[in-house]
Design a protein around this motif. Structure first.
Motif, PDB file in Angstrom:
ATOM      1  N   GLU A  97       3.332  10.682  -9.133  1.00 53.81           N
ATOM      2  CA  GLU A  97       2.351  11.747  -8.953  1.00 53.81           C
ATOM      3  C   GLU A  97       1.430  11.817 -10.169  1.00 53.81           C
ATOM      4  O   GLU A  97       0.208  11.922 -10.046  1.00 53.81           O
ATOM      5  CB  GLU A  97       3.106  13.071  -8.769  1.00 53.81           C
ATOM      6  CG  GLU A  97       2.239  14.249  -8.400  1.00 53.81           C
ATOM      7  CD  GLU A  97       3.039  15.569  -8.444  1.00 53.81           C
ATOM      8  OE1 GLU A  97       2.442  16.600  -8.743  1.00 53.81           O
ATOM      9  OE2 GLU A  97       4.268  15.528  -8.202  1.00 53.81           O
ATOM     10  N   ASP A  98       2.018  11.735 -11.355  1.00 54.27           N
ATOM     11  CA  ASP A  98       1.230  11.774 -12.589  1.00 54.27           C
ATOM     12  C   ASP A  98       0.262  10.589 -12.638  1.00 54.27           C
ATOM     13  O   ASP A  98      -0.855  10.697 -13.140  1.00 54.27           O
ATOM     14  CB  ASP A  98       2.167  11.739 -13.802  1.00 54.27           C
ATOM     15  CG  ASP A  98       1.450  12.050 -15.113  1.00 54.27           C
ATOM     16  OD1 ASP A  98       0.798  13.104 -15.184  1.00 54.27           O
ATOM     17  OD2 ASP A  98       1.540  11.245 -16.049  1.00 54.27           O
ATOM     18  N   ALA A  99       0.719   9.458 -12.093  1.00 50.12           N
ATOM     19  CA  ALA A  99      -0.108   8.247 -12.104  1.00 50.12           C
ATOM     20  C   ALA A  99      -1.120   8.242 -10.965  1.00 50.12           C
ATOM     21  O   ALA A  99      -2.028   7.401 -10.942  1.00 50.12           O
ATOM     22  CB  ALA A  99       0.789   7.016 -12.017  1.00 50.12           C
ATOM     23  N   GLY A 100      -0.947   9.147 -10.028  1.00 50.28           N
ATOM     24  CA  GLY A 100      -1.856   9.192  -8.885  1.00 50.28           C
ATOM     25  C   GLY A 100      -1.694   8.008  -7.950  1.00 50.28           C
ATOM     26  O   GLY A 100      -2.669   7.517  -7.378  1.00 50.28           O
ATOM     27  N   VAL A 101      -0.471   7.534  -7.786  1.00 47.25           N
ATOM     28  CA  VAL A 101      -0.227   6.421  -6.861  1.00 47.25           C
ATOM     29  C   VAL A 101       0.894   6.798  -5.888  1.00 47.25           C
ATOM     30  O   VAL A 101       1.721   7.662  -6.166  1.00 47.25           O
ATOM     31  CB  VAL A 101       0.133   5.101  -7.587  1.00 47.25           C
ATOM     32  CG1 VAL A 101      -0.975   4.695  -8.543  1.00 47.25           C
ATOM     33  CG2 VAL A 101       1.455   5.220  -8.334  1.00 47.25           C
ATOM     34  N   ALA A 102       0.888   6.130  -4.741  1.00 47.61           N
ATOM     35  CA  ALA A 102       1.919   6.365  -3.734  1.00 47.61           C
ATOM     36  C   ALA A 102       3.010   5.311  -3.905  1.00 47.61           C
ATOM     37  O   ALA A 102       2.757   4.227  -4.436  1.00 47.61           O
ATOM     38  CB  ALA A 102       1.308   6.271  -2.343  1.00 47.61           C
ATOM     39  N   PRO A 103       4.232   5.617  -3.448  1.00 47.05           N
ATOM     40  CA  PRO A 103       5.302   4.619  -3.574  1.00 47.05           C
ATOM     41  C   PRO A 103       4.896   3.257  -2.995  1.00 47.05           C
ATOM     42  O   PRO A 103       5.227   2.213  -3.585  1.00 47.05           O
ATOM     43  CB  PRO A 103       6.459   5.243  -2.777  1.00 47.05           C
ATOM     44  CG  PRO A 103       6.219   6.712  -2.838  1.00 47.05           C
ATOM     45  CD  PRO A 103       4.724   6.887  -2.876  1.00 47.05           C
ATOM     46  N   GLY A 104       4.163   3.262  -1.891  1.00 51.99           N
ATOM     47  CA  GLY A 104       3.766   2.006  -1.251  1.00 51.99           C
ATOM     48  C   GLY A 104       2.849   1.145  -2.107  1.00 51.99           C
ATOM     49  O   GLY A 104       2.662  -0.044  -1.839  1.00 51.99           O
ATOM     50  N   ASP A 105       2.268   1.754  -3.169  1.00 55.22           N
ATOM     51  CA  ASP A 105       1.357   0.999  -4.041  1.00 55.22           C
ATOM     52  C   ASP A 105       2.104   0.199  -5.103  1.00 55.22           C
ATOM     53  O   ASP A 105       1.511  -0.641  -5.789  1.00 55.22           O
ATOM     54  CB  ASP A 105       0.405   1.958  -4.776  1.00 55.22           C
ATOM     55  CG  ASP A 105      -0.454   2.765  -3.818  1.00 55.22           C
ATOM     56  OD1 ASP A 105      -0.767   2.245  -2.728  1.00 55.22           O
ATOM     57  OD2 ASP A 105      -0.810   3.914  -4.154  1.00 55.22           O
ATOM     58  N   VAL A 106       3.388   0.500  -5.297  1.00 50.23           N
ATOM     59  CA  VAL A 106       4.125  -0.107  -6.406  1.00 50.23           C
ATOM     60  C   VAL A 106       4.566  -1.526  -6.043  1.00 50.23           C
ATOM     61  O   VAL A 106       5.203  -1.750  -5.017  1.00 50.23           O
ATOM     62  CB  VAL A 106       5.350   0.761  -6.788  1.00 50.23           C
ATOM     63  CG1 VAL A 106       6.182   0.095  -7.880  1.00 50.23           C
ATOM     64  CG2 VAL A 106       4.901   2.150  -7.233  1.00 50.23           C
ATOM     65  N   ASP A 107       4.231  -2.483  -6.894  1.00 46.70           N
ATOM     66  CA  ASP A 107       4.545  -3.891  -6.634  1.00 46.70           C
ATOM     67  C   ASP A 107       5.854  -4.337  -7.270  1.00 46.70           C
ATOM     68  O   ASP A 107       6.391  -5.385  -6.910  1.00 46.70           O
ATOM     69  CB  ASP A 107       3.428  -4.783  -7.199  1.00 46.70           C
ATOM     70  CG  ASP A 107       2.108  -4.522  -6.509  1.00 46.70           C
ATOM     71  OD1 ASP A 107       2.108  -4.355  -5.274  1.00 46.70           O
ATOM     72  OD2 ASP A 107       1.080  -4.457  -7.213  1.00 46.70           O
ATOM     73  N   LEU A 108       6.316  -3.597  -8.264  1.00 44.58           N
ATOM     74  CA  LEU A 108       7.513  -4.025  -8.988  1.00 44.58           C
ATOM     75  C   LEU A 108       8.156  -2.811  -9.647  1.00 44.58           C
ATOM     76  O   LEU A 108       7.452  -1.965 -10.210  1.00 44.58           O
ATOM     77  CB  LEU A 108       7.134  -5.038 -10.084  1.00 44.58           C
ATOM     78  CG  LEU A 108       8.242  -5.428 -11.082  1.00 44.58           C
ATOM     79  CD1 LEU A 108       9.355  -6.209 -10.394  1.00 44.58           C
ATOM     80  CD2 LEU A 108       7.667  -6.237 -12.239  1.00 44.58           C
ATOM     81  N   ILE A 109       9.480  -2.763  -9.558  1.00 40.83           N
ATOM     82  CA  ILE A 109      10.215  -1.759 -10.328  1.00 40.83           C
ATOM     83  C   ILE A 109      11.029  -2.487 -11.388  1.00 40.83           C
ATOM     84  O   ILE A 109      11.820  -3.383 -11.081  1.00 40.83           O
ATOM     85  CB  ILE A 109      11.157  -0.924  -9.435  1.00 40.83           C
ATOM     86  CG1 ILE A 109      10.355  -0.152  -8.381  1.00 40.83           C
ATOM     87  CG2 ILE A 109      11.992   0.036 -10.292  1.00 40.83           C
ATOM     88  CD1 ILE A 109      11.225   0.535  -7.334  1.00 40.83           C
ATOM     89  N   SER A 110      10.804  -2.105 -12.633  1.00 42.92           N
ATOM     90  CA  SER A 110      11.686  -2.543 -13.714  1.00 42.92           C
ATOM     91  C   SER A 110      12.721  -1.436 -13.839  1.00 42.92           C
ATOM     92  O   SER A 110      12.433  -0.347 -14.325  1.00 42.92           O
ATOM     93  CB  SER A 110      10.871  -2.703 -14.996  1.00 42.92           C
ATOM     94  OG  SER A 110      11.730  -2.677 -16.101  1.00 42.92           O
ATOM     95  N   ALA A 111      13.925  -1.734 -13.335  1.00 40.56           N
ATOM     96  CA  ALA A 111      14.949  -0.695 -13.237  1.00 40.56           C
ATOM     97  C   ALA A 111      15.598  -0.441 -14.585  1.00 40.56           C
ATOM     98  O   ALA A 111      15.537  -1.279 -15.489  1.00 40.56           O
ATOM     99  CB  ALA A 111      16.008  -1.118 -12.230  1.00 40.56           C
ATOM    100  N   HIS A 112      16.252   0.713 -14.688  1.00 45.91           N
ATOM    101  CA  HIS A 112      17.115   0.933 -15.854  1.00 45.91           C
ATOM    102  C   HIS A 112      18.213  -0.134 -15.806  1.00 45.91           C
ATOM    103  O   HIS A 112      18.516  -0.745 -16.811  1.00 45.91           O
ATOM    104  CB  HIS A 112      17.673   2.353 -15.828  1.00 45.91           C
ATOM    105  CG  HIS A 112      18.413   2.736 -17.064  1.00 45.91           C
ATOM    106  ND1 HIS A 112      17.823   2.710 -18.308  1.00 45.91           N
ATOM    107  CD2 HIS A 112      19.693   3.132 -17.261  1.00 45.91           C
ATOM    108  CE1 HIS A 112      18.715   3.084 -19.211  1.00 45.91           C
ATOM    109  NE2 HIS A 112      19.855   3.341 -18.605  1.00 45.91           N
ATOM    110  N   GLY A 113      18.796  -0.328 -14.642  1.00 42.47           N
ATOM    111  CA  GLY A 113      19.637  -1.499 -14.354  1.00 42.47           C
ATOM    112  C   GLY A 113      20.585  -1.931 -15.442  1.00 42.47           C
ATOM    113  O   GLY A 113      20.536  -3.072 -15.893  1.00 42.47           O
ATOM    114  N   THR A 114      21.498  -1.058 -15.817  1.00 38.01           N
ATOM    115  CA  THR A 114      22.381  -1.392 -16.935  1.00 38.01           C
ATOM    116  C   THR A 114      23.425  -2.442 -16.590  1.00 38.01           C
ATOM    117  O   THR A 114      23.917  -3.147 -17.457  1.00 38.01           O
ATOM    118  CB  THR A 114      23.154  -0.145 -17.422  1.00 38.01           C
ATOM    119  OG1 THR A 114      23.869   0.389 -16.302  1.00 38.01           O
ATOM    120  CG2 THR A 114      22.221   0.886 -17.976  1.00 38.01           C
TER     121      THR A 114
END
Lengths: 400, 379
Positions: free
Chosen positions: A276-293
């Motif tokens: 929301e702060d970035a003004g983008v929708a989830p569908g716009d995201v191309d990659l998630i860099s996870a916390h992924g411990t």
């Protein structure tokens, strides 16, 4: 606001180019820990930085006055400034911010002092080490070593999400117009206390760090530093700077639920706040860099939260963990991951999740197993979670 | 102008528990307990918050391994969050953040954890419950858990700059809309580990006061567009009648100011610098002048100053800068009452200024080379 410089000290490569190459090659930083005595532990693999020479990076602060994490922070900051093509003299004329995230700060010195106390009582003293313990030395060390007087400094001690917190602090100070640039990121040195704590919790993988894998057994503790130089886009364009990425926004929240177990709903809420702060929708995201411990609990909870925000399997973008290569570098982790995101956007690739055999159905993400892929990335999300329920999610985008 | 106002506060220290106990001690030297001897294994004397016991204050559940830093933070946060100090209930859906400062967290927990690892039959036979309390963000995280605060939750390891750093960070969270209210403050526990580290950092001959234990928090909220307009007060006028009416924070329930709460003080500005020239007095002098200038004020407008009182020669540098810039101000030092409360000195400094309406200044100098000041208009 844009990222115009990055600096990295890591177990897989130091400097933007070496780090980018290592990420692309899916290199592992894992090795037997030598930073502290591991006698009595059944296994002790970690991602240690080898061959780091502080003399090469520290110019004003005597090496003996800076702890290892402070040295990583200073080296990373100096690299970021060089990388951005700004002279340190030019920075001195502008109002800036230095914010460094950390979990342990000077605790590596602190625990060596503690060991001396345990063995020899209060008569055992090391005043120089005692002065290196306060964590504020990380951010202040950067400013002092770069000769930056007109800066606000903060060492953000928000445990394993501290890197993203520190970057967020820079984002807001630039947004409100209070500073003209921000040097922000994170740094941590390998710490016996942290290793012991995770080991005791059964959260250190005896073999290899394998986030999202059905056989994952935990983290590998790691160390390093990463700093990004942020500045307003107009300033960067005016001086013809190379722009790695645009900082679109970030989100912060607190689970207020459990000290060590992440809370899925709250993690999802943090991602939503960031988008929301970035003004983008989830569908716009191309990659998630996870916390992924690579712990059982984190990866399942985090992936559940990702599914909650992004929807069914087909709608979830590739979700990777650079911790598979770097280990968990604590306060540096999300800063190192943010730099990986910026490099991925700039150079058109997705870093892989290495050590991967079979994806856990409880995670159910495309973790880009073992081999990086070429990709045009427009929008990338960088997650960070921490003990204390401290979540911070950063969103970067391809420069317009 | 930061656009933020302080609407409530509380404190725990050797002077007692709660704002009222501190107001009493600030006003009456007879109610300030002297430092007491602390014995083995590290001898010294200190202002310990002897009235505060973690389990007694918070109950037995979840507190058996809790460090005193976290315990004090959880307990001290209760008062500003409750309706006793706030004129109205917190609106549904409002987001409260927590921003706490520290030097390096609970040094005692870190020492105890290392001791267990080194003295038990296996190095990993440590009490696993200790681990999260050994981390610097424990106090802020615990405060959120106990009080259900889901807003931004940030720990700033600012040492003696913590008061200013948390206020600036908190004001920015309000300005960017990330929180509707922020608890800003800092905590410092007393224990042999902290005493031992302090003894090493500054030799006694260099001049330092006994350590103090405690924590103080300030509730920061956005100023209403015109803070005192609702009561026809005309914003920032400092006439005596309204001063008296407005600083009775606990009893005054006018529907003015932030979210219906009566502001105690407005945060006019914060400025910090890094002393790269080995002249902390000059760096602080520059901060103070710039902060006054931005607020359209001069040193002559400053009625009271609270100093951070760092150990050694830095204390003199801080006093010099104050004397150069705000010569006529009444200078106060919480360290004289509470001992050296380290990171917590900052929020304590602010609480020491809230009884006197007018322009007030908070200064800070840390051994790490940072200096700074914050400017308040106390109502």
């Amino acid at each position: 606001m844009v990222v115009t410089g990055v600096g990295v000290v890591s177990s897989i490569g130091t400097g933007a180019d070496a780090y980018a190459r290592a990420l692309r090659e899916g290199r592992s930083g894992a090795r037997p820990i030598e930073a502290f005595d591991t006698t009595g532990f059944a296994h002790a693999t970690g991602c240690e930085v080898v061959g780091f020479d502080p003399e090469q990076w520290l110019r004003r602060i005597p090496v003996a006055e800076a702890g290892r994490a402070a040295q990583f922070a200073i080296a990373s900051a100096r690299m970021a400034v060089d990388d951005a093509g700004i002279g340190e003299d030019d920075l001195r004329d502008r109002r800036g911010l230095v914010s460094i995230g950390t979990t342990d700060g000077g605790s590596d010195d602190g625990e060596r002092l503690a060991a001396a106390f345990v063995h020899d009582g209060p008569a055992a003293t090391d005043p120089a080490a005692a002065r290196r313990v306060p964590a504020s030395r990380l951010a202040t060390g950067v400013a002092r070593d770069l000769g930056l007087a007109d800066v606000e400094t903060s060492t953000v001690a928000t445990a394993c999400a501290a890197g993203n917190y520190a970057i967020g602090g820079g984002v807001d100070a630039i947004r409100t117009g209070e500073v003209d640039y921000a040097l922000c990121g994170g740094a941590d040195a390998l710490c016996r206390m942290t290793f012991t704590g995770f080991y005791r919790l059964g959260a250190v993988d005896p073999e290899r760090c394998r986030p999202f894998d059905v056989d994952r057994r935990g983290i590998h503790t790691g160390e390093g530093g990463a700093v990004l130089l942020l500045e307003p886009r107009e300033d960067a364009l005016a001086r013809g700077a190379r722009i790695y990425a645009e900082v679109l926004g970030y989100g912060l929240n607190c689970d207020a639920h459990h000290q060590v177990a992440p809370h899925g709903e709250s993690v999802a809420r943090c991602m939503a706040l960031a988008l929301e702060d970035a003004g983008v929708a989830p569908g716009d995201v191309d990659l998630i860099s996870a916390h992924g411990t690579g712990t059982k609990a984190n990866d399942a909870t985090e992936c559940g939260a990702i599914h909650g925000v992004f929807g069914a399997d087909g709608d979830v973008p590739p979700t990777v963990s650079v911790k598979s290569m770097l280990g968990h570098t604590m306060g540096a982790a999300s800063a190192l991951a943010a730099v990986a995101c910026a490099l991925g956007i700039d150079r058109g690739f997705i870093p892989p999740t290495i050590n991967h055999t079979e994806t856990d159905p409880e995670c159910a993400v495309d973790c880009v197993p073992n081999t990086s892929v070429e990709a045009e990335l427009r929008i990338v999300q960088n997650n960070a979670l921490a003990f204390g329920g401290n979540n911070a999610v950063l969103v970067l985008g391809r420069p317009a | 102008m930061t656009g933020a106002v302080i609407t409530a506060w509380s404190a725990i220290s050797a002077c007692g528990i709660g704002a009222a106990a501190h107001r009493a001690a600030y006003g009456d030297p007879a109610r300030r307990p002297p430092p007491t001897p602390v014995g083995d294994p590290v001898p010294g004397e200190a202002h310990v918050a002897a009235d505060f016991d973690v389990t007694e204050a918070l109950g037995p559940k979840g507190t058996s391994s809790m460090d005193r830093c976290s315990g004090i933070a959880v307990a001290v946060a209760a008062e500003p969050l409750t309706a006793g100090q706030r004129a109205h209930a917190v609106p549904e859906g409002s987001v409260t953040g927590v921003v706490l400062g520290t030097t390096s967290g609970s040094a005692q927990t870190q020492l105890d954890f290392t001791r267990e690892s080194l003295t038990r039959s296996k190095p990993y036979r440590v009490n696993p419950a200790l681990m999260p309390f050994a981390l610097m963000n424990s106090a802020a995280g615990q405060t959120a858990i106990w009080h259900g605060l889901t807003g931004p939750n940030t720990t700033i390891a600012g040492g003696r700059m913590s008061g200013l750093s948390t206020l600036r960070y908190g004001a920015r969270l309000l300005a960017t809309g990330r929180a509707d209210a922020v608890l800003c403050g800092a905590v410092e526990e007393y224990g042999p580990a902290r005493q031992w580290l302090a003894d090493q950092r500054t030799p006694a001959a260099a001049g330092r006061r006994p350590l103090g234990e405690g924590g103080a928090v300030l509730l920061l909220e956005p100023a209403a567009d015109d803070p005192l307009a609702a009561s026809g007060d005309g914003a920032h006028h400092q006439d005596a009648h309204h001063r008296d009416a407005h600083h009775q924070d606990a009893n005054h329930h006018d529907a003015n100011g932030a979210g219906g709460r009566t502001p105690l003080a407005e945060l006019l500005g914060v400025d910090t610098r890094v002393d790269v020239d080995d002249d902390p007095a000059a760096a602080l002098d520059a901060c103070i002048r710039r902060t006054l200038d931005r607020a359209g004020l001069t040193g002559g407008d400053v009625g009271a100053v609270a100093v951070s009182g760092p150990p050694g020669p830095l204390a003199g540098a801080e006093r010099d800068a104050v004397a150069r810039t705000a010569a006529r101000a009444d200078v106060r030092d919480p360290g004289e009452i509470l001992g050296d409360t380290g990171a917590a000195a900052g929020p304590f400094q602010v609480t020491l200024l809230l009884d006197r309406p007018g322009v007030a200044l908070v200064t800070a100098v840390d051994e790490d080379g940072t200096v700074g000041c914050g400017l308040l208009r106390v109502y």
